[in-house]
Design a protein around this motif. Structure first.
Motif, PDB file in Angstrom:
ATOM      1  N   VAL A   1       0.849  -1.193   0.000  1.00 12.40           N
ATOM      2  CA  VAL A   1       0.000   0.000   0.000  1.00 12.40           C
ATOM      3  C   VAL A   1       0.882   1.240   0.000  1.00 12.40           C
ATOM      4  O   VAL A   1       1.945   1.249   0.604  1.00 12.40           O
ATOM      5  CB  VAL A   1      -0.936   0.083   1.235  1.00 12.40           C
TER       6      VAL A   1
ATOM      7  N   PRO B   1     -13.703 -14.633 -10.224  1.00 13.93           N
ATOM      8  CA  PRO B   1     -14.114 -13.226 -10.177  1.00 13.93           C
ATOM      9  C   PRO B   1     -14.112 -12.542 -11.543  1.00 13.93           C
ATOM     10  O   PRO B   1     -13.258 -12.810 -12.384  1.00 13.93           O
ATOM     11  CB  PRO B   1     -13.078 -12.575  -9.250  1.00 13.93           C
TER      12      PRO B   1
ATOM     13  N   ARG C   1     -17.436  -5.223  -9.952  1.00 14.05           N
ATOM     14  CA  ARG C   1     -16.916  -5.338  -8.587  1.00 14.05           C
ATOM     15  C   ARG C   1     -15.396  -5.183  -8.531  1.00 14.05           C
ATOM     16  O   ARG C   1     -14.843  -4.728  -7.533  1.00 14.05           O
ATOM     17  CB  ARG C   1     -17.291  -6.706  -8.024  1.00 14.05           C
TER      18      ARG C   1
ATOM     19  N   ARG D   1     -14.270  -1.762  -7.608  1.00 11.47           N
ATOM     20  CA  ARG D   1     -14.398  -1.498  -6.175  1.00 11.47           C
ATOM     21  C   ARG D   1     -13.269  -2.208  -5.406  1.00 11.47           C
ATOM     22  O   ARG D   1     -12.650  -1.669  -4.506  1.00 11.47           O
ATOM     23  CB  ARG D   1     -15.778  -1.991  -5.706  1.00 11.47           C
ATOM     24  N   ASN D   2     -12.994  -3.450  -5.819  1.00 13.19           N
ATOM     25  CA  ASN D   2     -11.989  -4.245  -5.113  1.00 13.19           C
ATOM     26  C   ASN D   2     -10.595  -3.618  -5.130  1.00 13.19           C
ATOM     27  O   ASN D   2      -9.825  -3.789  -4.198  1.00 13.19           O
ATOM     28  CB  ASN D   2     -11.893  -5.646  -5.721  1.00 13.19           C
ATOM     29  N   TRP D   3     -10.260  -2.922  -6.219  1.00 14.50           N
ATOM     30  CA  TRP D   3      -8.883  -2.453  -6.363  1.00 14.50           C
ATOM     31  C   TRP D   3      -8.741  -0.942  -6.217  1.00 14.50           C
ATOM     32  O   TRP D   3      -7.630  -0.411  -6.248  1.00 14.50           O
ATOM     33  CB  TRP D   3      -8.313  -2.939  -7.706  1.00 14.50           C
TER      34      TRP D   3
ATOM     35  N   TYR E   1      -0.049  -8.185  -7.736  1.00 15.47           N
ATOM     36  CA  TYR E   1      -0.889  -9.381  -7.535  1.00 15.47           C
ATOM     37  C   TYR E   1      -0.903 -10.248  -8.792  1.00 15.47           C
ATOM     38  O   TYR E   1      -0.673 -11.456  -8.733  1.00 15.47           O
ATOM     39  CB  TYR E   1      -2.319  -8.964  -7.156  1.00 15.47           C
TER      40      TYR E   1
ATOM     41  N   ARG F   1     -14.322 -11.598   0.411  1.00 11.94           N
ATOM     42  CA  ARG F   1     -14.685 -11.268  -0.961  1.00 11.94           C
ATOM     43  C   ARG F   1     -15.940 -12.032  -1.384  1.00 11.94           C
ATOM     44  O   ARG F   1     -16.761 -11.526  -2.125  1.00 11.94           O
ATOM     45  CB  ARG F   1     -13.526 -11.570  -1.911  1.00 11.94           C
ATOM     46  N   GLU F   2     -16.064 -13.263  -0.919  1.00 13.23           N
ATOM     47  CA  GLU F   2     -17.238 -14.064  -1.284  1.00 13.23           C
ATOM     48  C   GLU F   2     -17.946 -14.556  -0.039  1.00 13.23           C
ATOM     49  O   GLU F   2     -17.313 -14.949   0.935  1.00 13.23           O
ATOM     50  CB  GLU F   2     -16.838 -15.297  -2.111  1.00 13.23           C
TER      51      GLU F   2
ATOM     52  N   ARG G   1     -20.500 -19.010  -2.458  1.00 11.31           N
ATOM     53  CA  ARG G   1     -19.627 -18.897  -3.629  1.00 11.31           C
ATOM     54  C   ARG G   1     -18.171 -19.183  -3.294  1.00 11.31           C
ATOM     55  O   ARG G   1     -17.277 -18.888  -4.075  1.00 11.31           O
ATOM     56  CB  ARG G   1     -19.772 -17.506  -4.259  1.00 11.31           C
TER      57      ARG G   1
ATOM     58  N   ARG H   1     -15.309  -7.424   1.328  1.00  9.15           N
ATOM     59  CA  ARG H   1     -13.995  -6.778   1.178  1.00  9.15           C
ATOM     60  C   ARG H   1     -13.062  -7.675   0.393  1.00  9.15           C
ATOM     61  O   ARG H   1     -13.159  -8.899   0.454  1.00  9.15           O
ATOM     62  CB  ARG H   1     -13.363  -6.536   2.567  1.00  9.15           C
ATOM     63  N   ASP H   2     -12.137  -7.071  -0.322  1.00  2.75           N
ATOM     64  CA  ASP H   2     -11.092  -7.811  -1.028  1.00  2.75           C
ATOM     65  C   ASP H   2      -9.760  -7.274  -0.514  1.00  2.75           C
ATOM     66  O   ASP H   2      -9.402  -6.134  -0.804  1.00  2.75           O
ATOM     67  CB  ASP H   2     -11.249  -7.556  -2.539  1.00  2.75           C
TER      68      ASP H   2
ATOM     69  N   HIS I   1      -5.679  -6.997  -0.106  1.00  2.91           N
ATOM     70  CA  HIS I   1      -4.542  -7.218  -0.990  1.00  2.91           C
ATOM     71  C   HIS I   1      -3.238  -7.441  -0.259  1.00  2.91           C
ATOM     72  O   HIS I   1      -2.243  -7.801  -0.871  1.00  2.91           O
ATOM     73  CB  HIS I   1      -4.412  -6.046  -1.961  1.00  2.91           C
ATOM     74  N   SER I   2      -3.235  -7.214   1.021  1.00  5.33           N
ATOM     75  CA  SER I   2      -1.994  -7.433   1.776  1.00  5.33           C
ATOM     76  C   SER I   2      -2.329  -7.536   3.251  1.00  5.33           C
ATOM     77  O   SER I   2      -3.393  -7.104   3.699  1.00  5.33           O
ATOM     78  CB  SER I   2      -1.046  -6.252   1.560  1.00  5.33           C
TER      79      SER I   2
ATOM     80  N   ALA J   1      -1.249  -5.692   5.438  1.00  2.00           N
ATOM     81  CA  ALA J   1      -1.439  -4.328   5.956  1.00  2.00           C
ATOM     82  C   ALA J   1      -2.916  -3.928   5.901  1.00  2.00           C
ATOM     83  O   ALA J   1      -3.415  -3.237   6.788  1.00  2.00           O
ATOM     84  CB  ALA J   1      -0.590  -3.344   5.156  1.00  2.00           C
ATOM     85  N   ASP J   2      -3.628  -4.364   4.864  1.00  2.00           N
ATOM     86  CA  ASP J   2      -5.066  -4.075   4.780  1.00  2.00           C
ATOM     87  C   ASP J   2      -5.796  -4.665   5.987  1.00  2.00           C
ATOM     88  O   ASP J   2      -6.762  -4.090   6.495  1.00  2.00           O
ATOM     89  CB  ASP J   2      -5.680  -4.726   3.530  1.00  2.00           C
TER      90      ASP J   2
ATOM     91  N   ASP K   1      -1.571 -16.057  -1.791  1.00  2.00           N
ATOM     92  CA  ASP K   1      -1.325 -14.745  -2.372  1.00  2.00           C
ATOM     93  C   ASP K   1      -1.509 -13.622  -1.360  1.00  2.00           C
ATOM     94  O   ASP K   1      -0.743 -12.679  -1.325  1.00  2.00           O
ATOM     95  CB  ASP K   1      -2.263 -14.531  -3.565  1.00  2.00           C
TER      96      ASP K   1
END
Ligand SMILES: Cc1cc2nc3c(=O)[nH]c(=O)nc-3n(C[C@H](O)[C@H](O)[C@H](O)COP(=O)(O)OP(=O)(O)OC[C@H]3O[C@@H](n4cnc5c(N)ncnc54)[C@H](O)[C@@H]3O)c2cc1C
Lengths: 139, 410
Positions: A18, A65, A70, A73-75, A86, B143-144, B148, B297-298, B300-301, B303-304, B323
Motif C-alpha cells: 500500500v 471473479p 466489482r 471497487r476491489n482495487w 498481484y 470477498r465471497e 460462492r 472486502r477484497d 490485498h496485503s 497491511a489491509d 497470495d
C-alpha cells in the motif's frame, strides 16, 4: 492511526503493498497512464492467458471473479502497483509468476481500458516502484 | 486418505478384511438367490440415475494443502493480533469446528470484545459462530459469501485426515492437535444431526470391488518433500484416522446375500456427510441472529487487515492465503466434483472403480479419481477449471452397477 502502526511494524515487502500514508501518488489512472497500442497488445495476451477463466468479456463465472464491475471497487483504494504485483505473482492461476513484467503491464493497461479508464500518450511502465505511485482511481 | 467415501483407499486397506471366506462362487450363488438391488437381510436400494444428461454441474476446487498441517499460530501485526486458521487441505469441513475452537481460544486470551474474521468459507464462518457463542461481537470480512466459496465445491463428507499434512514435516505435535480438532468437530457435528434442513446426516456407504481388496503397494519413493518442497509419494501423507477409531463407525464386509450391487466384494459403513445448502443456511442464520455483521472486502496485503478497526482478527482465507499472506507453504491440490439431480429415493453412497457417489439433499455428488495416484492426484496443480469429461467417464464406470440392479428388480 492503526494503519500507520501496522506499516511501521511490517517487513518492507509487505509495507510496499500500500502506498505509505502521506505519500501522495504522482499520477492517477483518471489522467491517461497507458497507451492504446499497449492496451491492444494486452488484449491479445489476455485472450491467451486469462480469458479461459475470466471470460472473453471479463465477466468471470460464478466461481471466478469478474474483472469489471466489482473488480473496480476491489482495487480502487490502492495503487496500480498493487494490482500489477498481484497479477505478477498470482496469475494466470495455473502458472503463477510466469508473466514477464512487460506483458503484465500490457495486461494491466488492457484491464484499465476495459474498465473505462482513459488512454494517454505514454505506455504504463513495467516497474513496480513507478506503478506504486499511480493511484487506481476509476474516472 | 482421499475424500472418496465409498472405496476410500485406506478403508479397503486397513481394518479387518475378513473377506477370505467370501469366494466368487459363493457370491454368485448369493446373487442368484437374492438378485442385485435387494438383499434378504439388508435394505432394498433404489438404483441411482447416473446418465450424463442429468449432470447439472461440474465444479473444480483447489485444496489448500500444507505439509506441516493447517496453520493456527498467532502473529502480531502492529497493534493487531492475527490468528491464522487456514491450510486445511482435503479436511476443511471435517476439522472446521475443532480448528475454530483453537483459533477462538487464542483470540479470547487477549480479552477482546469485538473481533474480525477474514473469510466466509467453512473455516471462517464456523470460527465466527464459535466466537459468537463465546460472547464476542463478530464481523466477517470476505470477498465471497459462503455459497460462492471454494468450500461448497468440496465433496463434503467426514474425511478429517484427507490430505491434511505429511507425516514427517507435521510431526507428532500436529498429530495430537489433529486428534483434538477431530474429536471436537465430531461432537459439534453430532449436535447438528436431525436439525431441519438436514445439515448433517449419516447414510450407508458401500465400497464395492470385483477383485479382492488388498493392500495397495506404494511405489518406492525416489524423492521426497524434504528434498523438493512438494510431496513426492503417497506414503508421505499423514494418516491419523486410527486415532479416532473409537468414535467413528467402521466398515463391515457384506456377505453375498447382503450385497445389493452384485459385485464380488462389498463393504458397508455409516458415513457422515454435510449437505451444503442446509448447512450454510444453518450457520448463516445463527451468525446473523446473534448480531453478526458481514462486509464485502477484497484484501490485498496483510497491511489491509492490520488496518481493520477490530484489533483481533482470525484469518481464514483458505487457498488464497498463498497470495494474500504470500505463504508459499500452501501447495495446491486440485480436485473436482460433478452433481447429478437430487435423488432422495436413492439415499446412500458408494465407491467403485475410482468413482465415488454420494446422495445428498442438494444432489448426487460424483468424484472420479485415478486410483493409481491416490493422494498424489492433483498435487501441485492449480488449474481451477472443471473437466466434465472426467466426470462423464466416471458415470460410465458405475452405470453397469445400476443397470444390473434395475435388471435384478424386474
Ligand atoms: C474436490 C474437493 C473435495 C473435498 N472434499 C472434502 C470433504 O469431503 N471433506 C472435508 O472435510 N473437506 C473436503 N475438502 C476440503 C475443503 O473443501 C477445504 O479444506 C475447505 O473448503 C477450506 O475452507 P476455507 O474456509 O479455509 O477456504 P474457502 O472456502 O476458500 O474460503 C475462503 C474465504 O476467504 C475469502 N477470501 C480469500 N481471499 C480473500 C481476500 N484476499 N480478501 C477477502 N476475502 C478473501 C473468500 O472469499 C472466502 O470467503 C475438499 C476439497 C476439494 C477441492
Amino acid at each position: 492511526m492503526s494503519r500507520l502502526v501496522a506499516l511501521v511494524c511490517l517487513p518492507p515487502a509487505l509495507a510496499l503493498a500500500v502506498a505509505a500514508p502521506g505519500q501522495r501518488p504522482a499520477a492517477s489512472t483518471a489522467t491517461g497512464v497507458y497507451s492504446e497500442a499497449q492496451a491492444a497488445q494486452g488484449a491479445m495476451l489476455y485472450k491467451d492467458a486469462c480469458a479461459a477463466c475470466h471470460g472473453e468479456t471479463l465477466a468471470g463465472t460464478y466461481e471466478i471473479p469478474a474483472l469489471t464491475g466489482r473488480f473496480l471497487r476491489n482495487w480502487s483504494n490502492g495503487s496500480v502497483g498493487t494490482l500489477f504485483d498481484y497479477i505478477g505473482r498470482a496469475m494466470p492461476q495455473m502458472a503463477p509468476g510466469s508473466l514477464t513484467p512487460e506483458d503484465n503491464a500490457r495486461i494491466v493497461a488492457y484491464l484499465l481500458k476495459a474498465n473505462g479508464m482513459p488512454a494517454g500518450a505514454q505506455p504504463l511502465p513495467a516497474d513496480q516502484g513507478a506503478l506504486d505511485r499511480i493511484a487506481f482511481a476509476p474516472r | 486418505m482421499s475424500e472418496d467415501i465409498g472405496l476410500a483407499r485406506r478403508q479397503l486397506l486397513t481394518g479387518s478384511i475378513a473377506l477370505s471366506g467370501l469366494s466368487l462362487a459363493g457370491c454368485t450363488t448369493g446373487l442368484a438367490r437374492s438378485g442385485p438391488g435387494r438383499t434378504p437381510s439388508g435394505p432394498m436400494l433404489a438404483p441411482m440415475r447416473v446418465s450424463p444428461n442429468e449432470l447439472v454441474d461440474v465444479k473444480c476446487c483447489i485444496r489448500p494443502f500444507r505439509a506441516q498441517g493447517c496453520r493456527l499460530d498467532a502473529e502480531q501485526l502492529g497493534d493487531t493480533l492475527v490468528i491464522h486458521n487456514y491450510g486445511h487441505g482435503g479436511s476443511g469441513w471435517s476439522l472446521s469446528w475443532g480448528s475454530a475452537e483453537i483459533a477462538v481460544g487464542k483470540a479470547m486470551s487477549v480479552l477482546p470484545r469485538d473481533i474480525a474474521v477474514v473469510g466466509c468459507g467453512i473455516v471462517g464462518l464456523t470460527a465466527a459462530v464459535v466466537a459468537q457463542r463465546a460472547g464476542l461481537n463478530v464481523t466477517i470480512y470476505a470477498r465471497e459469501m459462503f455459497s460462492r466459496t471454494r468450500s461448497v465445491r468440496a465433496f463434503g463428507a467426514w474425511t478429517p485426515s484427507s490430505r491434511i499434512a505429511l507425516t514427517e514435516p507435521a510431526g507428532p505435535a500436529f498429530a495430537a492437535l489433529w486428534e483434538q480438532m477431530a474429536r471436537i468437530s465430531w461432537r459439534y457435528f453430532r449436535a447438528c444431526l436431525g436439525l431441519p434442513g438436514q445439515p448433517v446426516e449419516f447414510i450407508d456407504s458401500y465400497s464395492l470391488s470385483d477383485t479382492p481388496p488388498r493392500n495397495r503397494e506404494h511405489a518406492p519413493a525416489t524423492s521426497s518433500f524434504a528434498a523438493t518442497g512438494v510431496p513426492q509419494s503417497e506414503g508421505e501423507f499423514a494418516e491419523y484416522d486410527s486415532l479416532v477409531r473409537d468414535i467413528v463407525p467402521s466398515s463391515t464386509n457384506l456377505a453375498a446375500g447382503e450385497n445389493p450391487f452384485g459385485t464380488a466384494y462389498a463393504r458397508r459403513r455409516s458415513q457422515m456427510h454435510f449437505n451444503f445448502t442446509g448447512y450454510g443456511h444453518m450457520l448463516l442464520s445463527e451468525f446473523f441472529a446473534m448480531g453478526g455483521k458481514f462486509q464485502n472486502r477484497d484484501f490485498h496485503s496483510p497491511a489491509d487487515i492490520a488496518a481493520l478497526p477490530e484489533k483481533v482478527v482470525i484469518n481464514c482465507p483458505g487457498y488464497a492465503a498463498r497470495d494474500l499472506w504470500r505463504d508459499q507453504t500452501i501447495i495446491p491440490v486440485r480436485g473436482q466434483t460433478g452433481w447429478l439431480i437430487p435423488q432422495p429415493e436413492a439415499h446412500y453412497g458408494l465407491g467403485y472403480g475410482g468413482v465415488s457417489l454420494l446422495s445428498k439433499s442438494d444432489g448426487v455428488m460424483v468424484m472420479h479419481t485415478d486410483s493409481t495416484l491416490g493422494d498424489m492426484e492433483g498435487v501441485g496443480n492449480s488449474m481451477e477449471l472443471p473437466d466434465r469429461s472426467n466426470i462423464e467417464a466416471g458415470l460410465a464406470i458405475v452405470a453397469p452397477l445400476f443397470a444390473r440392479m434395475a435388471g435384478g428388480r424386474a
